[in-house]
Design an enzyme around this catalytic site. Sequence first.
Site, PDB file in Angstrom:
ATOM      1  N   GLU A  18       0.789  -1.225   0.000  1.00 22.27           N
ATOM      2  CA  GLU A  18       0.000   0.000   0.000  1.00 22.27           C
ATOM      3  C   GLU A  18       0.824   1.280   0.000  1.00 22.27           C
ATOM      4  OE1 GLU A  18      -3.093   0.330  -0.374  1.00 22.27           O
ATOM      5  OE2 GLU A  18      -3.992  -1.596   0.091  1.00 22.27           O
TER       6      GLU A  18
ATOM      7  N   SER B 298     -27.833 -30.798  52.450  1.00 23.88           N
ATOM      8  CA  SER B 298     -26.968 -31.224  53.562  1.00 23.88           C
ATOM      9  C   SER B 298     -25.573 -30.618  53.518  1.00 23.88           C
ATOM     10  CB  SER B 298     -26.843 -32.756  53.546  1.00 23.88           C
ATOM     11  OG  SER B 298     -28.090 -33.370  53.782  1.00 23.88           O
TER      12      SER B 298
END
Length: 698
Positions: free
Chosen positions: A94, A354
Amino acid sequence: MKGLRTGTKQRWRFSAIALAVFSVATVAGLGKVYLDYRALPPSLAPADLTISKTVLDRNGQLLRAFTTPDEKWRLPVAVRDVDPLYWKMLKAYEDHRFDQHHGVDVSAMLRAAYQLLSSGHVVSGASTLTMQTARLLQERPTRSLSAKYHQILAALRLESDLSKEDILQLYALRAPFGGNLEGIRAAALTWFGKEPRRLTPAEAALLVALPQSPEARRPDRFKSAAQAARDRVLDRAVIAGVLSQGDADAAREENVPVRRRSMPFLAAHAARAAVASKEIETIHRLTLDASLQRALETLIDQRIDAMGPKVSAALLVADHQSGEVLASVGSPNLMDEARLGHIDMTRAIRSPGSTLKPFIYGLAFEDGIAHPESTIDDRPIDIGGYKPTNFDLAYQGRVSVREALQLSLNTPAIQLLEAVGPAKLVARLKRSGAGVVIGGADAPGLAIGLGGLGMSLWDLTQLYGALGNGGHSISLHLEASGSDRPRSRRILEEVAAWHVGDVLAGLPQPRAAGANQIAYKTGTAYGYRDAWAMGYDGRDVVGVWVGRADGTPLPGMTGAGSAVPLLFEAFQRLKKSPAPLPAAPSGTLKMAAADLPLPLRAARVHKPAAGALRSLEISYPPQSGTIDLGLGEGRQTLPLVVKLQGGTRPFSWFVDGQPMSARSFASQLSFEPEGPGATSITVVDSAGLSDTVDLFIR
């Protein structure tokens, strides 16, 4: 010849005039450019962009991300977080002069203009990476000359305000990659299923190519176009010397991805809660371990279908020394409506069954009411109209306290709770920082010992973490920040906590590497609505809940059958072998029932004898006091005198859990401590009453 000289002079005169006009126009144009440039607002910095909120694990791995308000995946990323190969290929393709120009590459613009004039069409572009970044930030087309002019101005302003690295970071955040993907991190996760730190040449090339035409080159829709664009980037990389021809040829052989992967979606409930609690923050760091989290979510997914279409499960793993939560599974699937998957069942209030029994026994051990080898009767009882029965509706007769807890017998637990006092149990639970929900306005009753209150998996895991931590409370937390944590408080004496762990480690160890490696307890709520398994080793605590989120009963579902397998499989995924449980602390009374002091041979759950004083108190030294006996200072050591009030003679004395000589009819004890430090003194009278003081001797 004269005409030739005249023509030459005219051309020179025209050129001079043209040059003068061009110079004036250039100066005027530059002046306008300067004024327009100065009129631009300051450039956006990377921190100014709206980005996706992300939740990271303890090692920085992405757990979950959220789209931005405009429905984009735009994840935070820094230049250093991206493979350097990508940046080299991007610049080569680019903008190979990116590191030299100041936003506009004049030579590239002149070249592009010449090619346009000479060929009649666009041959190459002149847009720099800075100009492309400016276009992405402005979010408007740049096909007109006016728009291109303003893009150039914006690029110049970017270069003036920001560093080259900042500009690359803005590009990495805003470059489009198809659909609602913006930024290289979102693209790498979606197209390759990984972070962009390490990219193959083929992957880097595709990420360079996509932003030029993100929709026309989407790999999942236009594979051929994506591959062709990628290969052009590879060719340019070879010309620029970024790649060798061999590496480029090998990269062309890689297939482009043909489907979008989902963004990471781990710890969905915990991540959602973290973002909701601190909406301003963008990056949230948790204590979770992504690898463990993924393994346990997979475990739940694999096991839950066999339990029924509407059955849910939740699981927590934490370090019981630091309180850091390592894994949190709130439900099998956040999106599963049949299981009400959106509910975080680690925080839901349920009946603990429990699972609170170990704390009843721990208080009984601490108060001298019982010892693991004491005997207790498992028989029908009626305490003020409360008539608990065992789970199997049968009774075992006389058993040891150890057996009573391991078998999870109900009537021994309630007898011990009556002796300890329900209010004391609730106070200790609250001291740990756990939330306790008790219905009604009355004081807590004996039913709380069998699950008659509400707690969450988070609370229970915190409680069992305290057992693993020698009786010291821990504060479970998910946030990785160093914010202040509540001060640790003792909820059980160390010896009592060790006795509880020793009893629970004696239960069968399914799938464990050996015996007595994990201390655990099961629980089944009334009506088969909740199944629990809570366990810990020498380092970590694991909590498991199974049931339906809507509270519907599941007949036959028990903690042992449904939750315990998940508990032990979680420990297997947590580590190769459990961390050893701690050795017995100093002062632990380890002996057979026949060798116990007389008051401890049978659990003292009966009422005091008629006429006996109903109070017993150590009046001196004071609780949590510091007594100076001259220890360690070269002075003559003084004896410690302990004084009593009340009680029924004779008395049994214990110092740091060890019995002191024979039973005594005197209302005081005098002894010489072995050395400075923390000391615990307990007295038990013949009626079963007891009192304990903790002090520091120096």
